[in-house]
Design a protein around this motif. Structure first.
Motif, PDB file in Angstrom:
ATOM      1  N   GLY A 155      81.989 117.478   7.908  1.00 56.30           N
ATOM      2  CA  GLY A 155      81.524 118.297   6.795  1.00 56.30           C
ATOM      3  C   GLY A 155      81.708 119.789   6.953  1.00 56.30           C
ATOM      4  N   PHE A 156      82.605 120.214   7.825  1.00 53.72           N
ATOM      5  CA  PHE A 156      82.851 121.647   7.995  1.00 53.72           C
ATOM      6  C   PHE A 156      83.764 122.148   6.874  1.00 53.72           C
ATOM      7  N   PRO A 157      83.510 123.334   6.351  1.00 52.85           N
ATOM      8  CA  PRO A 157      84.342 123.863   5.267  1.00 52.85           C
ATOM      9  C   PRO A 157      85.665 124.444   5.742  1.00 52.85           C
ATOM     10  N   ALA A 158      85.758 124.780   7.037  1.00 55.18           N
ATOM     11  CA  ALA A 158      86.975 125.436   7.530  1.00 55.18           C
ATOM     12  C   ALA A 158      87.104 125.274   9.033  1.00 55.18           C
ATOM     13  N   VAL A 159      88.339 125.431   9.503  1.00 56.72           N
ATOM     14  CA  VAL A 159      88.632 125.460  10.937  1.00 56.72           C
ATOM     15  C   VAL A 159      89.223 126.822  11.254  1.00 56.72           C
TER      16      VAL A 159
END
Length: 222
Positions: free
Chosen positions: A166-170
């Protein structure tokens, strides 16, 4: 792509992982030397030393020898800095990968295996400087296995993991001398969002720049 399996790190991979990281970082010594030579302060120092010795000795041999020694000392200094970085990285996380990446939430470490041999690595954990994002770390592929799509597959492993968690970005960080890495990250969708000089004095003098890249998962397609 060659027949490669991307899997989670196992304890038996420990020495292979550290060897791949150490060799990968050591490869950047020549390009770092070239980068330093291109910097105006370095060129000014070499020219000043050469001209001063030429004027005082009236001979070409002494200034040529002095510049050669300075270049050799500079290369040794850069090699030492990379050696120190490698040792710091081993102490920080690569000597205890399981505790750092596999036993903590939202973290993981993968290896790329080809014909029973570990040929690449990548890891991720929650980013310290970008709250709410995942950070890609320890990306490295053996020189003999580059150009086969392994690095892209490792990037996808991190991206898929980030989506599931569920992370929005790397985000990730790479240096000015790692040009192949920059091309790879841009090819798989990362965007350069910031660049900054490492705060140490030597890095400031040599303009050793770090680049921050970001992959926004909502915009990269599903």
């Amino acid at each position: 792509m060659a027949e490669v399996q991307i899997r989670r790190y196992e304890d038996d991979d420990d020495e292979d992982v550290k060897d791949i990281f150490t060799l990968g970082m050591s490869e950047h010594v020549p390009s770092s030397c070239l980068h330093v030579l291109k910097q105006p302060p370095t060129q000014m120092l070499l020219v000043c030393v050469f001209c001063a010795l030429l004027a005082s000795s009236k001979s070409l041999l002494l200034p040529i020898l002095a510049v050669t020694l300075l270049l050799a000392a500079g290369r040794q200094g850069i090699s030492y800095m990379f050696t120190q970085y490698i040792q710091t990285s081993l102490h920080r996380d690569l000597n205890h990968i399981r505790q750092t990446y596999l036993e903590k939430p939202n973290s993981c470490f993968w290896v790329a295996e080809s014909q029973g041999r570990v040929v690449g690595t990548v890891a991720c954990l929650p980013a310290e400087m970008n709250e709410g994002c995942l950070e890609l770390k320890r990306m490295s592929v053996k020189h003999s296995h580059r150009g086969q799509g392994i690095a892209k597959a490792l990037c996808r492993a991190v991206e898929d993991f980030a989506r599931k968690q569920g992370f929005p970005a790397v985000v990730l960080y790479t240096s000015v001398v790692q040009t192949d890495a920059q091309k790879l990250y841009e090819h798989v969708g990362y965007k350069k969002i910031r660049e900054f000089v490492v705060p140490e004095l030597t890095a400031k003098i040599t303009n050793f720049t770090l680049f921050e890249y970001r992959l926004d998962l909502q915009q990269s397609g599903n």
